[in-house]
Design a protein around this motif. Structure first.
Motif, PDB file in Angstrom:
ATOM      1  N   PHE A   5      10.336  43.880  38.613  1.00 59.00           N
ATOM      2  CA  PHE A   5      10.730  42.595  38.038  1.00 59.00           C
ATOM      3  C   PHE A   5       9.512  41.730  37.743  1.00 59.00           C
ATOM      4  O   PHE A   5       8.448  41.882  38.345  1.00 59.00           O
ATOM      5  N   SER A   7       8.733  37.456  37.165  1.00 65.92           N
ATOM      6  CA  SER A   7       9.361  36.165  37.435  1.00 65.92           C
ATOM      7  C   SER A   7       8.680  35.048  36.665  1.00 65.92           C
ATOM      8  O   SER A   7       7.476  35.111  36.376  1.00 65.92           O
ATOM      9  N   ASP A   8       9.461  34.012  36.340  1.00 66.57           N
ATOM     10  CA  ASP A   8       8.879  32.805  35.751  1.00 66.57           C
ATOM     11  C   ASP A   8       8.983  31.642  36.736  1.00 66.57           C
ATOM     12  O   ASP A   8       8.997  30.476  36.351  1.00 66.57           O
ATOM     13  N   ASN A  11      13.520  32.377  37.559  1.00 69.31           N
ATOM     14  CA  ASN A  11      14.410  33.522  37.390  1.00 69.31           C
ATOM     15  C   ASN A  11      13.630  34.825  37.478  1.00 69.31           C
ATOM     16  O   ASN A  11      12.409  34.859  37.262  1.00 69.31           O
ATOM     17  N   TYR A  13      13.290  38.680  35.911  1.00 64.28           N
ATOM     18  CA  TYR A  13      13.585  39.437  34.715  1.00 64.28           C
ATOM     19  C   TYR A  13      13.185  40.889  34.939  1.00 64.28           C
ATOM     20  O   TYR A  13      12.125  41.170  35.514  1.00 64.28           O
ATOM     21  N   THR A  14      14.037  41.795  34.473  1.00 65.83           N
ATOM     22  CA  THR A  14      13.759  43.222  34.603  1.00 65.83           C
ATOM     23  C   THR A  14      13.354  43.777  33.251  1.00 65.83           C
ATOM     24  O   THR A  14      14.214  43.924  32.357  1.00 65.83           O
ATOM     25  N   LEU A  44      11.489  37.607  27.103  1.00 65.40           N
ATOM     26  CA  LEU A  44      10.903  37.874  28.415  1.00 65.40           C
ATOM     27  C   LEU A  44       9.714  36.935  28.636  1.00 65.40           C
ATOM     28  O   LEU A  44       8.699  37.040  27.952  1.00 65.40           O
TER      29      LEU A  44
END
Length: 318
Positions: A5, A7-8, A11, A13-14, A44
């Motif tokens: 993953f 991350s931001d 969240n 994201y994959t 993304l």
């Protein structure tokens, strides 16, 4: 089964990965590195410094930060993330007194806002040390080396999913057997072309007497067999030149042997610093003892997990 993953900070994201995902670890002086490729996606939120994580079979394995990405017309992005140890490449000057290697790590981590987890107590107090313009890696490795020299205990520093961790290698033994059934291949080499020396020649300047003293140690038998392979160095004033020459000969007057295994069955518990039982028939010798993992590369591709390991111990060097 792995999960990757990005991350931001809000969240997870994959990304859609392509090809293999590779995780590389070394025992000292190098941060953990995760390399992977993914399909570029405008949705993304990827930027340098983005947190990146890897889980394997539901277990936390790697946590780091994106440091590099590149792509061509195919829009497949090649990315590289490093764990927290990457920040130990920073340089600074340190002076300290009466600190253990554990306390040195805590001091450095505090100064550079690094997160710490389980840090075993190395116990040995280092009386006084000055480290001018050194990488943080050097500052810590030197403290651990002094501990090894004086206390005979080897410790390994690594990042455990975002937390600096220090362990004695005796507490990192695994019951995972490396043999011809669990490893597809091995690479065994013997050489006298690297650090091998059968003659040590040291010199020391005697300023008062106005002359140079020479200290020599050699192995005539190996010199006849290999030719002269000489180590030459200056000895500082006050050092015992002959004792140092004899010690260097004992250290370097031998063949350099290296051993690594390739495409072994993957086990994410295996990292540098671990001790594994190894049983291999190398033709000219049989190995049947514990060996130290110096480097480990884990690959995940098409549902398979394999690993390449560089081994050390029993006369084998990394």
């Amino acid at each position: 089964m792995y999960e990757l993953f990005i991350s931001d900070d809000k969240n997870l994201y994959t990304p859609v990965t392509t090809g293999s995902v590779q995780l590389d670890w070394e025992r000292q002086g190098v941060p953990g590195k995760l390399t992977f490729s993914y399909l570029a996606d405008a949705g993304l939120p990827v930027r340098e410094g983005s947190p990146v994580g890897l889980k394997v079979d539901g277990k936390d394995v790697f946590f780091g930060y994106l440091f590099e990405r590149r792509h061509g017309k195919d829009r497949i992005v090649s990315a590289t993330a490093y764990d927290q140890l990457r920040y130990l490449k920073n340089k600074d000057t340190y002076e300290y007194k009466n600190k253990t290697a554990t306390e040195v790590i805590q001091m450095v981590a505090g100064d550079f806002q690094l997160k710490t987890g389980e840090l075993e107590d190395t116990k040995l107090k280092i009386k006084e040390r000055r480290e001018p313009n050194k990488t943080l890696f050097d500052v810590i490795i030197n403290a651990l080396y002094i501990t090894l020299q004086k206390a005979g205990e080897m410790y390994v520093l690594y990042d455990q999913y975002g937390f600096l961790t220090l362990k004695n290698i005796q507490n990192m033994k695994l019951d995972l057997l490396i043999c011809h059934r669990t490893a597809e291949d091995y690479d065994y080499s013997v050489s006298i072309d690297g650090d091998t020396c059968n003659q040590i020649k040291l010199y020391q300047e005697d300023k008062e007497a106005g002359k140079r003293r020479i200290y020599l140690a050699k192995d005539t038998g190996n010199t006849n067999q290999w030719g002269v392979l000489q180590y030459y160095e200056q000895v500082e004033e006050g050092e015992n030149g002959q004792a140092k020459a004899d010690a260097l000969l004992a250290l370097y007057n031998q063949k350099t042997r290296k051993l690594s295994v390739k495409n072994a069955l993957g086990d994410i518990r295996v990292r540098p610093g671990c001790l594994l039982p190894v049983q291999l028939d190398l033709g000219e010798e049989q190995i049947n003892h514990y060996m130290l993992i110096e480097k480990a590369s884990h690959r995940f591709e098409n549902g398979f997990h394999t690993m390449d390991l560089t081994l050390r111990g029993g006369g084998f060097l990394a």
